[in-house]
Enzyme design. Structure first.
Site, PDB file in Angstrom:
ATOM      1  N   HIS A 188      33.138-126.815-137.189  1.00 18.59           N
ATOM      2  CA  HIS A 188      33.286-125.741-138.185  1.00 18.59           C
ATOM      3  C   HIS A 188      33.123-124.370-137.510  1.00 18.59           C
ATOM      4  O   HIS A 188      32.137-123.660-137.715  1.00 18.59           O
ATOM      5  CB  HIS A 188      32.229-125.929-139.268  1.00 18.59           C
ATOM      6  CG  HIS A 188      32.502-125.218-140.554  1.00 18.59           C
ATOM      7  ND1 HIS A 188      32.980-123.934-140.607  1.00 18.59           N
ATOM      8  CD2 HIS A 188      32.363-125.621-141.842  1.00 18.59           C
ATOM      9  CE1 HIS A 188      33.101-123.565-141.874  1.00 18.59           C
ATOM     10  NE2 HIS A 188      32.734-124.578-142.643  1.00 18.59           N
ATOM     11  N   GLU A 303      39.038-124.574-137.613  1.00 19.77           N
ATOM     12  CA  GLU A 303      38.135-125.706-137.473  1.00 19.77           C
ATOM     13  C   GLU A 303      38.886-127.005-137.167  1.00 19.77           C
ATOM     14  O   GLU A 303      39.396-127.655-138.074  1.00 19.77           O
ATOM     15  CB  GLU A 303      37.346-125.882-138.775  1.00 19.77           C
ATOM     16  CG  GLU A 303      36.772-124.580-139.331  1.00 19.77           C
ATOM     17  CD  GLU A 303      36.345-124.715-140.777  1.00 19.77           C
ATOM     18  OE1 GLU A 303      35.940-125.827-141.183  1.00 19.77           O
ATOM     19  OE2 GLU A 303      36.436-123.723-141.513  1.00 19.77           O
TER      20      GLU A 303
END
Length: 329
Positions: A188, A303
């Site tokens: 992330h 991500e």
């Protein structure tokens, strides 16, 4: 284990060698930092094995970290590179992960530092120097509540490699159980968008475009999870939350351009998806740990992950995925 009192406060280079990367621990053993002889640096919390800082040789920060991020282990870190495992978001219809919190438990667990390794370089040739930091998390280290919610035996090895012009993060998931389990993995990553025009900061994110996703199908989570196709370069003009499945190989980079110049390249390894996220005004305002509230103008999440489907690991099987983020000058 991580908290043992005998842990050294620094891992220094061997006398007589050419300058080597330096690895140090904070006084409370809560974080690890690394610095290359050429000035590039890295800082990682053992809580979540979360990368919270990555700076180039000039000291310019490459990751966005919220001013209100909790770095004391009380909640997942807002910013840097949190790890998503074993579920992306929430999955109320997936029995094995239905009880887990959003994005799973890897980002909110205390990891063990397993050690460092460095590349070798001839005297006076520091250009190829790099340092790799390894972290581990396994089922016995989880608290009893988490073990009850996800009762599988597993082992995670997370490696973070700092080199002069890139940062590589890789995660290996091994099923140590006697039964199969499903999982999802995501890195992330919060990239920092530069102040390209300080006199009109509200236009900073408008100077950014993302290439390498053309012709990719994506799930638009802002528009009712409808499936669409990216027709050209992506620009951020409002809340963005998309799960892309690129049509090109993972080795083909996704490129973040600032004012037409390459700021970042993101290359995937065995990760079939790319999530692009920016909360924009309203969502940023509603997140207590997002600060400043206009910080969405200076960040962009790109991500890499394996989240479009479940990865099923049979007993003894392993899954490995990685990203390499390159920087432009």
């Amino acid at each position: 284990m991580v908290g043992r009192a005998t842990r050294p406060t620094a891992l220094a280079s061997t006398p007589g060698l050419a300058p080597q990367p330096q690895v140090q621990f904070s006084d409370d053993n809560a974080r690890v930092s690394a610095v290359l002889p050429t000035g590039e640096s890295l800082e990682i919390l053992l809580y979540g094995a979360t990368v919270i800082s990555w700076k180039d040789k000039n000291g310019d920060e490459k990751l966005w970290l919220s001013d209100a991020a909790k770095l004391d282990g009380s909640k997942a870190v807002r910013g840097g590179i949190p790890l998503v495992f074993p579920v992306f978001g929430t999955a109320p219809d997936h029995a094995a992960t239905a009880k887990l919190p959003q994005h799973g438990f890897a980002r909110t667990s205390r990891w063990e530092f397993l050690g460092k390794s460095t590349s070798e370089s001839a005297p006076g040739q520091a250009a190829d120097l790099s340092v790799k930091l390894d972290f581990g998390l396994s089922s016995p280290s989880l608290d009893s509540e988490t073990q009850a919610k996800w009762p599988y035996s597993f082992n995670l090895i997370y490696s973070v490699t700092l080199s002069r012009e890139s940062l590589t993060t890789s995660l290996v998931v091994t099923n140590d159980d006697d039964k199969p389990f499903d999982c999802q993995v995501l890195l992330h990553t919060y990239l920092r968008v530069k102040l390209t025009n300080p006199s009109t900061p509200q236009k900073d994110i408008a100077n950014v475009e993302i290439t390498g996703l053309s012709s990719a199908s994506y799930v638009d989570k802002v528009d009712g999870a409808t499936t669409k196709t990216q027709s050209s370069a992506l620009t951020i003009t409002g809340e963005t939350d998309r799960v892309y499945t690129p049509s090109t190989p993972p080795s083909d980079p996704v490129t973040v351009l600032e004012g037409g110049k390459t700021a970042f390249t993101v290359v995937r390894d065995n990760l079939s998806n790319v999530v692009v996220w920016n909360p924009w005004t309203d969502k940023a305002a509603g997140m207590a740990d997002f600060a400043p509230k206009d910080g969405f103008k200076n960040m962009l999440c790109v991500e890499p992950g394996a989240v479009g489907t479940w990865q099923t690991l049979e007993p003894g099987d392993a899954f490995e995925g990685a990203q390499t983020i390159g920087i432009g000058y």
